[in-house]
Design an enzyme around this catalytic site. Sequence first.
Site, PDB file in Angstrom:
ATOM      1  N   ASP A 122       0.859  -0.922   0.230  1.00 46.34           N
ATOM      2  CA  ASP A 122      -0.297  -0.148   0.041  1.00 46.34           C
ATOM      3  C   ASP A 122       1.163   1.140  -0.074  1.00 46.34           C
ATOM      4  OD1 ASP A 122      -3.047   0.485   0.729  1.00 46.34           O
ATOM      5  OD2 ASP A 122      -1.692   2.223   0.919  1.00 46.34           O
ATOM      6  N   ILE A 123       0.855   2.461  -0.804  1.00 45.76           N
ATOM      7  CA  ILE A 123       1.658   3.478  -1.102  1.00 45.76           C
ATOM      8  C   ILE A 123       1.282   4.388   0.877  1.00 45.76           C
ATOM      9  CG2 ILE A 123       2.654   3.553  -3.834  1.00 45.76           C
ATOM     10  CD1 ILE A 123      -0.009   5.600  -3.640  1.00 45.76           C
TER      11      ILE A 123
ATOM     12  N   GLN B 118     -15.058   2.203   1.017  1.00 41.03           N
ATOM     13  CA  GLN B 118     -13.695   2.026   0.214  1.00 41.03           C
ATOM     14  C   GLN B 118     -13.633   3.181  -0.855  1.00 41.03           C
ATOM     15  OE1 GLN B 118     -15.535  -0.948  -1.898  1.00 41.03           O
ATOM     16  NE2 GLN B 118     -13.820  -1.658  -3.832  1.00 41.03           N
TER      17      GLN B 118
ATOM     18  N   HIS C  18      -9.839  -5.585  -2.214  1.00 42.53           N
ATOM     19  CA  HIS C  18      -8.968  -6.098  -1.636  1.00 42.53           C
ATOM     20  C   HIS C  18      -8.770  -6.052  -0.326  1.00 42.53           C
ATOM     21  CE1 HIS C  18      -9.756  -1.393  -2.157  1.00 42.53           C
ATOM     22  NE2 HIS C  18      -9.005  -1.267  -0.754  1.00 42.53           N
ATOM     23  N   PHE C  19      -8.076  -6.943   0.269  1.00 41.93           N
ATOM     24  CA  PHE C  19      -8.000  -7.490   0.933  1.00 41.93           C
ATOM     25  C   PHE C  19      -6.555  -6.620   2.270  1.00 41.93           C
ATOM     26  CE2 PHE C  19      -9.921 -10.987  -0.457  1.00 41.93           C
ATOM     27  CZ  PHE C  19     -10.828 -11.203   0.660  1.00 41.93           C
ATOM     28  N   HIS C  20      -7.207  -5.771   2.781  1.00 41.54           N
ATOM     29  CA  HIS C  20      -6.261  -5.018   3.616  1.00 41.54           C
ATOM     30  C   HIS C  20      -5.249  -5.950   4.511  1.00 41.54           C
ATOM     31  CE1 HIS C  20      -6.953  -0.679   2.505  1.00 41.54           C
ATOM     32  NE2 HIS C  20      -8.279  -1.518   1.875  1.00 41.54           N
TER      33      HIS C  20
HETATM   34  P1  AMP Z   1     -10.290   1.430   0.725  1.00 45.23           P
HETATM   35  O1  AMP Z   1     -10.236   2.698   0.894  1.00 45.23           O
HETATM   36  O2  AMP Z   1      -9.906   0.189   1.156  1.00 45.23           O
HETATM   37  O3  AMP Z   1     -10.349   0.939  -1.223  1.00 45.23           O
HETATM   38  O4  AMP Z   1      -8.135   1.338   0.334  1.00 45.23           O
HETATM   39  C1  AMP Z   1      -7.470   1.532  -0.876  1.00 45.23           C
HETATM   40  C2  AMP Z   1      -6.560   1.750  -0.854  1.00 45.23           C
HETATM   41  O5  AMP Z   1      -5.562   1.867  -1.813  1.00 45.23           O
HETATM   42  C3  AMP Z   1      -5.875   2.209   0.483  1.00 45.23           C
HETATM   43  O6  AMP Z   1      -5.220   1.888   1.470  1.00 45.23           O
HETATM   44  C4  AMP Z   1      -4.680   3.628  -0.439  1.00 45.23           C
HETATM   45  O7  AMP Z   1      -3.821   3.589   0.433  1.00 45.23           O
HETATM   46  C5  AMP Z   1      -3.905   2.500  -1.158  1.00 45.23           C
HETATM   47  N1  AMP Z   1      -4.082   2.582  -2.951  1.00 45.23           N
HETATM   48  C6  AMP Z   1      -3.803   3.634  -3.665  1.00 45.23           C
HETATM   49  N2  AMP Z   1      -3.671   3.905  -4.498  1.00 45.23           N
HETATM   50  C7  AMP Z   1      -2.520   3.096  -4.458  1.00 45.23           C
HETATM   51  C8  AMP Z   1      -1.938   2.710  -5.470  1.00 45.23           C
HETATM   52  N3  AMP Z   1      -1.508   2.791  -6.733  1.00 45.23           N
HETATM   53  N4  AMP Z   1      -0.597   1.546  -5.174  1.00 45.23           N
HETATM   54  C9  AMP Z   1      -0.934   0.555  -3.396  1.00 45.23           C
HETATM   55  N5  AMP Z   1      -1.739   1.248  -2.811  1.00 45.23           N
HETATM   56  C10 AMP Z   1      -2.701   2.220  -2.960  1.00 45.23           C
END
Ligand code: AMP
Length: 142
Positions: free
Chosen positions: A35-36, A98, A104-106
């Site tokens: 995650d960035i 979201q 996606h799974f964190h």
């Molecule tokens: P969600 O809010 O559950 O949809 O989480 C989306 C996640 O994706 C967040 O934790 C962001 O920090 C992460 N994210 C957004 N853009 C990117 C990217 N280009 N590469 C990796 N993680 C990302």
Amino acid sequence: MSTHYDTQNIFAKILRGEIPAIKVYEDDRTLAFMDIMPQAKGHTLVIPKAEAVTLLDLSADDAAYTIQIVQKVAKAIEKALDTSGIVLMQLSGESAGQTVPHIHFHLIPSSIHELRKHAAEMGNQEEIKATAEKIKLVLEQL
Ligand code: AMP
């Protein structure tokens, strides 16, 4: 009824190789990458390659397979970072917060009481890459 899937979402672009990601694991059905905007050091995302927005849109078969990869990556994170305890988070739907419309799974190696704010602040990309290398190394041995 399934949610409309936007093929231009950022994770779809990562899957097509149109934008970069710090990957730690990939097979024909799933991808795991860092995650960035990490909520803790080692924050990793696991996604199925199937086009699904929320958990409810994912086939039972893809859900079952993906959770196995979630478990594998969780094991690697704990070993690589010498931590215990992983917050597994899955936001299904905008109403749940979201932000990226591809399921996606964190996996966040931390405590629910210590998480940084969600998707709020860019992490140090060099540090994230170094952490990813450690996780990758363990994954190659699992
Ligand atoms: P969600 O809010 O559950 O949809 O989480 C989306 C996640 O994706 C967040 O934790 C962001 O920090 C992460 N994210 C957004 N853009 C990117 C990217 N280009 N590469 C990796 N993680 C990302």
